[in-house]
Design a protein around this motif. Structure first.
Motif, PDB file in Angstrom:
ATOM      1  N   THR A  10      27.974  25.979  23.880  1.00 22.03           N
ATOM      2  CA  THR A  10      27.061  27.121  23.995  1.00 22.03           C
ATOM      3  C   THR A  10      27.167  27.762  25.370  1.00 22.03           C
ATOM      4  OG1 THR A  10      25.532  26.186  22.382  1.00 22.03           O
ATOM      5  CG2 THR A  10      24.620  27.795  23.924  1.00 22.03           C
ATOM      6  N   ASP A  11      27.246  26.935  26.404  1.00 20.19           N
ATOM      7  CA  ASP A  11      27.415  27.459  27.766  1.00 20.19           C
ATOM      8  C   ASP A  11      28.711  28.272  27.877  1.00 20.19           C
ATOM      9  OD1 ASP A  11      26.913  27.429  30.761  1.00 20.19           O
ATOM     10  OD2 ASP A  11      28.858  26.411  30.656  1.00 20.19           O
ATOM     11  N   ALA A  12      29.785  27.763  27.262  1.00 22.17           N
ATOM     12  CA  ALA A  12      31.065  28.481  27.319  1.00 22.17           C
ATOM     13  C   ALA A  12      30.972  29.818  26.581  1.00 22.17           C
ATOM     14  CB  ALA A  12      32.170  27.612  26.714  1.00 22.17           C
ATOM     15  N   ILE A  13      30.380  29.814  25.392  1.00 21.99           N
ATOM     16  CA  ILE A  13      30.263  31.057  24.606  1.00 21.99           C
ATOM     17  C   ILE A  13      29.424  32.087  25.365  1.00 21.99           C
ATOM     18  CG2 ILE A  13      29.385  32.054  22.457  1.00 21.99           C
ATOM     19  CD1 ILE A  13      29.847  29.176  21.234  1.00 21.99           C
ATOM     20  N   GLU A  14      28.345  31.586  25.962  1.00 25.25           N
ATOM     21  CA  GLU A  14      27.459  32.471  26.734  1.00 25.25           C
ATOM     22  C   GLU A  14      28.229  33.128  27.879  1.00 25.25           C
ATOM     23  OE1 GLU A  14      23.961  30.370  27.919  1.00 25.25           O
ATOM     24  OE2 GLU A  14      22.939  32.174  28.648  1.00 25.25           O
ATOM     25  N   LYS A  15      29.027  32.317  28.588  1.00 24.94           N
ATOM     26  CA  LYS A  15      29.807  32.859  29.705  1.00 24.94           C
ATOM     27  C   LYS A  15      30.852  33.861  29.209  1.00 24.94           C
ATOM     28  CE  LYS A  15      29.364  29.152  33.090  1.00 24.94           C
ATOM     29  NZ  LYS A  15      29.673  27.752  33.319  1.00 24.94           N
ATOM     30  N   ILE A  16      31.538  33.511  28.122  1.00 23.05           N
ATOM     31  CA  ILE A  16      32.587  34.409  27.592  1.00 23.05           C
ATOM     32  C   ILE A  16      31.976  35.772  27.276  1.00 23.05           C
ATOM     33  CG2 ILE A  16      34.132  34.814  25.636  1.00 23.05           C
ATOM     34  CD1 ILE A  16      34.407  31.673  25.484  1.00 23.05           C
ATOM     35  N   SER A  49      39.641  23.368  24.292  1.00 24.41           N
ATOM     36  CA  SER A  49      40.044  24.301  23.229  1.00 24.41           C
ATOM     37  C   SER A  49      39.468  25.693  23.474  1.00 24.41           C
ATOM     38  CB  SER A  49      39.578  23.793  21.862  1.00 24.41           C
ATOM     39  OG  SER A  49      40.054  22.498  21.616  1.00 24.41           O
ATOM     40  N   MET A  50      38.258  25.736  24.043  1.00 24.31           N
ATOM     41  CA  MET A  50      37.628  27.029  24.320  1.00 24.31           C
ATOM     42  C   MET A  50      38.177  27.685  25.575  1.00 24.31           C
ATOM     43  SD  MET A  50      33.628  26.921  23.283  1.00 24.31           S
ATOM     44  CE  MET A  50      33.134  27.035  21.558  1.00 24.31           C
ATOM     45  N   GLU A  51      38.932  26.921  26.372  1.00 23.48           N
ATOM     46  CA  GLU A  51      39.536  27.519  27.571  1.00 23.48           C
ATOM     47  C   GLU A  51      40.755  28.362  27.221  1.00 23.48           C
ATOM     48  OE1 GLU A  51      40.284  24.195  30.125  1.00 23.48           O
ATOM     49  OE2 GLU A  51      38.174  23.922  30.627  1.00 23.48           O
ATOM     50  N   CYS A  52      41.229  28.257  26.003  1.00 27.34           N
ATOM     51  CA  CYS A  52      42.387  29.039  25.559  1.00 27.34           C
ATOM     52  C   CYS A  52      42.050  30.532  25.567  1.00 27.34           C
ATOM     53  CB  CYS A  52      42.784  28.597  24.153  1.00 27.34           C
ATOM     54  SG  CYS A  52      44.015  29.659  23.390  1.00 27.34           S
ATOM     55  N   THR A  53      42.912  31.325  26.200  1.00 25.52           N
ATOM     56  CA  THR A  53      42.697  32.775  26.254  1.00 25.52           C
ATOM     57  C   THR A  53      42.656  33.373  24.845  1.00 25.52           C
ATOM     58  OG1 THR A  53      43.878  32.850  28.347  1.00 25.52           O
ATOM     59  CG2 THR A  53      43.597  34.937  27.204  1.00 25.52           C
ATOM     60  N   GLY A  54      43.504  32.878  23.965  1.00 24.63           N
ATOM     61  CA  GLY A  54      43.542  33.413  22.599  1.00 24.63           C
ATOM     62  C   GLY A  54      42.215  33.234  21.886  1.00 24.63           C
ATOM     63  N   GLN A  72      51.106  29.226  26.023  1.00 21.13           N
ATOM     64  CA  GLN A  72      49.651  29.076  26.030  1.00 21.13           C
ATOM     65  C   GLN A  72      49.116  29.597  27.358  1.00 21.13           C
ATOM     66  OE1 GLN A  72      49.588  24.895  25.567  1.00 21.13           O
ATOM     67  NE2 GLN A  72      49.873  24.959  23.354  1.00 21.13           N
ATOM     68  N   THR A  73      47.998  30.307  27.315  1.00 18.09           N
ATOM     69  CA  THR A  73      47.364  30.748  28.557  1.00 18.09           C
ATOM     70  C   THR A  73      45.891  30.350  28.521  1.00 18.09           C
ATOM     71  OG1 THR A  73      46.805  32.926  27.668  1.00 18.09           O
ATOM     72  CG2 THR A  73      48.949  32.710  28.783  1.00 18.09           C
ATOM     73  N   PHE A  74      45.304  30.295  29.711  1.00 21.08           N
ATOM     74  CA  PHE A  74      43.942  29.756  29.827  1.00 21.08           C
ATOM     75  C   PHE A  74      43.042  30.663  30.653  1.00 21.08           C
ATOM     76  CE2 PHE A  74      46.947  26.377  29.264  1.00 21.08           C
ATOM     77  CZ  PHE A  74      46.372  25.605  28.271  1.00 21.08           C
ATOM     78  N   ARG A  75      41.769  30.675  30.292  1.00 19.88           N
ATOM     79  CA  ARG A  75      40.728  31.291  31.117  1.00 19.88           C
ATOM     80  C   ARG A  75      39.695  30.188  31.367  1.00 19.88           C
ATOM     81  NH1 ARG A  75      39.671  37.372  28.536  1.00 19.88           N
ATOM     82  NH2 ARG A  75      41.726  38.223  29.106  1.00 19.88           N
TER      83      ARG A  75
END
Lengths: 300, 150
Positions: free
Chosen positions: A37-43, A251-256, A287-290
């Protein structure tokens, strides 16, 4: 004075342009829902397109009847939830919200719960586990570039060992995918396959093949799709596993994942996508990451 | 049907029963690949091989059971244990202790050429390991076993 007023007016206008999003979460036995949830909120917030609130359900075992988010106050509802079926009142609230033109985004394990809520199965189109079998609808997958609706009996849901996999776009002209590389490598994730459900008013956007299964068993399965529910729009992504043992969210760090999620959210709200194709989007074999859950300086 | 015919029939049935008895060598097992009592909670059968593990005439099925013990960006950790079952006798000959490793290996080889296979395994000392905050840089003390049965 004039400059200050102008600045305030601009700020106010900017704030009005942001879409109000609500993340629904709070129960998920096999996932670290606080971290995801924290990751989605930040994205969403760091994209500058959304303002985000979070509705947290009571924990497992407590009275779910007290959980009744005010969906109507938001442009977008994001399901990041894998727990107890909501009360009839909360179910009706979401059904009315969606029937009247709401926007819903469903992430990873949110296709698992609430199999006993038929309208939720219609909103997600496909689901996994939680007792789902042939009674909820067919398996849906691709074979020889055709969609197969497979009504054979059997349980819904399978995942093998987490692994990276290629995502192949099928609806390349859909606003969510338009302009993006049509094949790209997603970082290690827990891939759900053998999904089944009502599969009504559904458009498959992208697929992948589970190559961890024995040869001949792994098939080309939906990984992202959209659903029309009443006047509402739904975007579903199977990607985005965040485990609870240990608490990591690679998995959520993936740019895609992040870019397709953002584009899916905007499309669900407006039916359009205004976001430019970022230069850091992954491609075949790359693969790329954010890691900070925001676009880096070289994305534009 | 006269008495003679009835007598022949009874003799035939007795002979048929005795003949059938010659072919029943074991009791029905009621299980397929392994007896349920060897499966520990949370573990699943990952792999099995059929080789000669001891001095008995029969081959043995060696089964590897595993359970997830954490997923990290570039590796996974598993709990593992091994079970040896006589292929014909269905006797449980060995259930190993549980080890922790980053591999799910079932490595059986006859490296000393004595006609019996050995189990080779690599695992973490006391199941202990550490990673950094991103789940990288696995650190542990590896132990190596060669297990042979007589």
């Amino acid at each position: 004075m004039l400059l200050t007023l102008l600045s305030l007016a601009c700020t106010s206008l900017w704030a009005q342009q942001k879409h109000k999003a609500l993340i629904v979460t709070g129960q998920d036995g096999a996932h670290w829902w606080k971290g995801s949830t924290d990751a989605i909120e930040k994205i969403l917030e760091q994209s500058g397109l959304f303002e985000v609130d979070v509705a947290v359900s009571p924990p497992f075992g407590q009275d779910i009847a007290t959980f009744r988010p005010a969906f109507g106050n938001y442009n977008l509802v994001i399901a990041n939830y894998g727990g107890t079926t909501w009360s009839k009142a909360a179910q009706k609230d979401l059904e009315e919200y969606m029937a009247n033109g709401g926007a819903l985004v469903v992430i990873h394990s949110a296709i698992v719960p609430m199999a006993d809520w038929p309208e939720y199965n219609k909103m997600t189109a496909l689901g996994a586990w939680d007792g789902r079998d042939e009674s909820v609808g067919p398996y849906v997958y691709f074979k020889n570039d055709r969609i197969v609706y497979d009504y054979s009996p059997g349980p819904a849901g399978h995942h093998g060992l987490q692994h990276p996999f290629d995502v192949t776009h099928k609806a390349v002209e859909h606003p969510i995918l338009k302009g993006l590389p049509t094949v790209w490598s997603h970082f290690k994730d827990e891939l759900y396959t053998y999904l089944r459900g009502p599969a009504q008013h559904m458009e498959i956007l992208a697929t992948t093949v589970d190559d961890t299964r024995p040869q001949g068993i792994g098939r080309e399965e939906p990984i992202m799709w959209t659903v029309n529910y009443g006047k509402g729009r739904v975007f579903v992504t199977v990607m985005g596993h965040v485990g609870n043992d240990p608490e990591l969210r690679y998995s959520m760090e993936c740019t895609g994942f992040q870019v397709t999620l953002l584009r899916g959210c905007e499309w669900a709200v407006t039916g359009k996508v205004t976001q430019a194709v970022p230069k850091d989007f992954p491609s075949k074999g790359v693969q790329t990451f954010r890691k900070e859950f925001k676009a880096p300086f070289h994305a534009k | 049907m006269n008495y003679k015919q009835i007598l022949y029939l009874v003799l035939f049935l007795l002979l048929a029963k005795a003949s059938q008895g010659q072919f029943i060598t074991t009791e029905p097992t009621g299980w397929d690949r392994f007896p349920p009592e060897v499966q520990k909670p949370g573990f699943g059968l990952h792999k099995s091989l059929r080789v000669q593990m001891d001095d008995s005439a029969e081959l043995e099925d060696v089964l590897l059971f595993t359970a997830d013990n954490g997923h990290y960006p570039y590796f996974d950790i598993f709990k593992c244990y091994y079970v040896i079952i006589g292929y014909y006798s269905k006797e449980i000959k060995h259930v190993s202790d549980i080890t922790v490793s980053d591999q799910r290996e079932l490595l059986l080889e006859d490296r000393n050429n004595d006609g019996k296979y050995e189990l080779y395994r690599r695992y973490m000392k006391d199941g202990q390991f550490s990673v950094d905050k991103n789940g990288n840089n696995l650190k542990t003390k590896w132990q190596f076993d060669r297990v042979e049965w007589k």
